[in-house]
Design an enzyme around this catalytic site. Structure first.
Site, short mmCIF file in Angstrom:
data_model
loop_
_atom_site.label_atom_id
_atom_site.label_comp_id
_atom_site.label_asym_id
_atom_site.label_seq_id
_atom_site.Cartn_x
_atom_site.Cartn_y
_atom_site.Cartn_z
N LYS A 207 57.54 33.29 38.19
CA LYS A 207 58.75 32.47 38.05
C LYS A 207 59.96 32.97 38.85
O LYS A 207 60.67 32.15 39.46
CB LYS A 207 59.12 32.33 36.57
CG LYS A 207 58.12 31.47 35.77
CD LYS A 207 58.41 31.54 34.28
CE LYS A 207 57.46 30.66 33.47
NZ LYS A 207 57.66 30.85 32.00
N VAL B 263 51.86 35.99 30.80
CA VAL B 263 50.87 36.03 29.72
C VAL B 263 49.50 36.53 30.19
O VAL B 263 48.62 36.77 29.37
CB VAL B 263 50.70 34.68 28.98
CG1 VAL B 263 51.86 34.41 28.03
CG2 VAL B 263 50.48 33.54 29.92
N TYR C 155 52.77 23.88 39.35
CA TYR C 155 53.19 24.93 38.41
C TYR C 155 51.97 25.64 37.82
O TYR C 155 51.94 26.88 37.75
CB TYR C 155 54.07 24.31 37.31
CG TYR C 155 54.35 25.27 36.17
CD1 TYR C 155 55.25 26.31 36.32
CD2 TYR C 155 53.68 25.14 34.95
CE1 TYR C 155 55.49 27.20 35.27
CE2 TYR C 155 53.92 26.03 33.91
CZ TYR C 155 54.82 27.06 34.08
OH TYR C 155 55.05 27.94 33.05
N TYR D 183 62.32 37.13 28.17
CA TYR D 183 62.58 36.12 27.13
C TYR D 183 63.57 36.65 26.09
O TYR D 183 64.55 37.28 26.47
CB TYR D 183 61.27 35.66 26.48
CG TYR D 183 60.23 35.19 27.48
CD1 TYR D 183 60.58 34.28 28.47
CD2 TYR D 183 58.93 35.66 27.45
CE1 TYR D 183 59.64 33.84 29.39
CE2 TYR D 183 57.99 35.23 28.37
CZ TYR D 183 58.35 34.32 29.33
OH TYR D 183 57.43 33.91 30.24
N SER E 136 53.70 33.93 34.31
CA SER E 136 55.16 33.78 34.42
C SER E 136 55.81 34.82 35.33
O SER E 136 56.99 34.67 35.66
CB SER E 136 55.80 33.83 33.05
OG SER E 136 55.48 32.67 32.33
N1 GLN Z 1 51.20 29.34 32.53
C1 GLN Z 1 51.85 29.77 31.33
C2 GLN Z 1 52.45 28.59 30.59
O1 GLN Z 1 52.88 27.69 31.23
C3 GLN Z 1 52.87 30.79 31.68
C4 GLN Z 1 53.56 31.39 30.46
C5 GLN Z 1 53.87 32.86 30.59
O2 GLN Z 1 53.30 33.62 31.35
N2 GLN Z 1 54.73 33.31 29.70
O3 GLN Z 1 52.48 28.53 29.39
#
Ligand code: GLN
Length: 293
Positions: free
Chosen positions: A75, A267, A197, A249, A72
Site C-alpha cells: 500500500k 496479512v 488491487y 493500523y 498490505s
Molecule cells: N489483500 C488484503 C485485503 O484486501 C490485504 C489486507 C492486509 O494485508 N492487511 O484484505
C-alpha cells in the site's frame, strides 16, 4: 545466516540479528490470517529478518528467501505511485491521511468528506489503486509491476492462486469500492481496479525484497543496490509520513512508541520498515497480532 561483508560493525549487527532471531523463533503467539483461504496454507513457523543499508550492504537471517504475498505492505508504494501521478493535493482530494481506530477492512468513510480515512487501510488503498493510470487493465498492471520491479531490483510476479482466492472472497473490499463509487470517490472502472488491487496484494516477495523496498524508502526513493529510482524523494517523504501515522493500523501509536520507525504490515506475514538515511528492515512471520489481521 549470510553476511555479505566481514567488516567488524556488520559482524556485530549480524550477531545481534542472529540473537534476536533465535530469541523470537519459539514465539508462538498470534494467528495466521485465514479470511483469504489461500493464505492459511503458509507454514506458521516461518521466520526471517532482512536488513539493507542505504549503501547497499545487506544481512539476512532465517527464512529470508521464502516467497510470500506482499499484501498490505504494497500500500505505501502504490500510494506513492498515485502521488507521483496526481500530486499530493490531487490525492488528498480523494484519500485522507488520518489514523483510525477501526480495523483495516472496516466499511467506513470520513462522513465530512466521503474520503477513506487513509491509504494504509483497505478503502484508501483501493482508492489509491484506482488513481493509477493506463489505457487497459494489462497496461495498469504492467506499470504497477514495473515500479515494484525497480524497487525490488528484479522482475516481480503475482501469485495467481492467492489472487484467485482474494478475488473469490473479497466481498468486503468489493463493498468498500461500491460505497466509494456511490460517493463518486473512485472511477467507474471499479471491477478493473479491484482486480488490480487484488493482484497488487498478491505480488510475491521475500523478506529480503521487502528489506530492499524499505531501504529504497530510506534512501529517498533510490534502490541502494541497483541505484534505480523507484519513487521521487518528495513522494517518499509523503509515503513515510503516512506509514508513520497509519502503517500499523490501530496499533500505529503504540508501534511508534515502542519501535519508532515508519512501517507497514501485510496479512501475508511481512512487515517493511524504513529508517530514513540508514536503511530498510523487514520481517516475515505469518502469525499476526489481532490488530494486523
Ligand atoms: N489483500 C488484503 C485485503 O484486501 C490485504 C489486507 C492486509 O494485508 N492487511 O484484505
Amino acid at each position: 545466516m549470510d553476511s555479505t561483508t566481514t567488516e567488524p560493525a556488520e559482524q556485530s549487527l549480524a550477531t545481534v540479528l542472529a540473537e534476536i532471531h533465535a530469541d523470537l523463533l519459539n514465539e508462538r503467539s498470534g494467528e495466521v490470517a485465514n479470511y483469504i483461504p489461500e493464505l492459511a496454507r503458509v507454514d506458521p513457523d516461518s521466520f526471517g529478518i532482512g536488513v539493507v543499508a542505504v549503501d547497499g550492504r545487506s544481512l539476512a537471517v532465517g527464512d529470508a528467501e521464502l516467497p510470500f504475498t506482499i499484501q498490505s505492505a504494497s500500500k505505501p508504494f502504490v500510494y506513492g505511485m498515485a502521488v507521483e501521478e496526481h500530486s499530493r493535493d490531487g490525492v488528498l482530494a480523494k484519500i485522507g491521511v488520518q489514523p483510525v481506530e477501526e480495523a483495516f477492512n472496516a466499511i467506513a468513510l470520513d462522513e465530512a468528506t466521503n474520503r477513506p480515512f487513509n491509504p494504509m487501510i483497505n478503502a484508501g488503498a483501493i482508492a489509491a489503486t484506482d488513481l493509477l493510470g493506463g489505457d487497459t487493465a494489462e497496461d495498469r498492471l504492467a506499470r504497477l509491476l514495473a515500479v515494484f520491479e525497480r524497487g525490488c531490483g528484479h522482475p516481480v510476479e503475482v501469485d495467481e492462486q492467492v489472487f484467485a482466492s482474494e478475488r473469490a472472497t473479497g466481498e468486503r473490499d468489493r463493498a468498500l469500492a461500491h460505497l466509494m463509487r456511490s460517493f463518486g470517490m473512485i472511477s467507474d472502472r471499479l471491477e478493473e481496479t479491484l482486480e488490480l488491487y487484488f493482484r497488487q496484494c498478491s505480488i510475491k516477495v521475500t523478506c529480503r525484497d521487502l528489506a530492499v523496498l524499505g531501504a529504497t524508502l530510506a534512501n529517498q526513493g533510490v534502490n541502494p543496490i541497483t541505484r534505480q529510482r523507484m519513487l521521487s524523494a518528495s513522494t517518499v517523504r509523503d509515503v513515510l509520513s503516512v506509514m508513520h501515522a497509519c502503517g500499523m493500523y490501530n496499533f500505529s501509536g503504540e508501534w511508534d512508541l515502542r519501535i519508532g520507525i515508519p512501517a507497514k504490515s501485510g496479512v501475508g506475514g511481512g512487515i517493511v520498515g524504513a529508517i530514513p538515511g540508514l536503511g530498510g528492515i523487514a520481517t516475515f512471520s505469518p502469525r499476526l497480532d489481532a490488530s494486523l489481521r
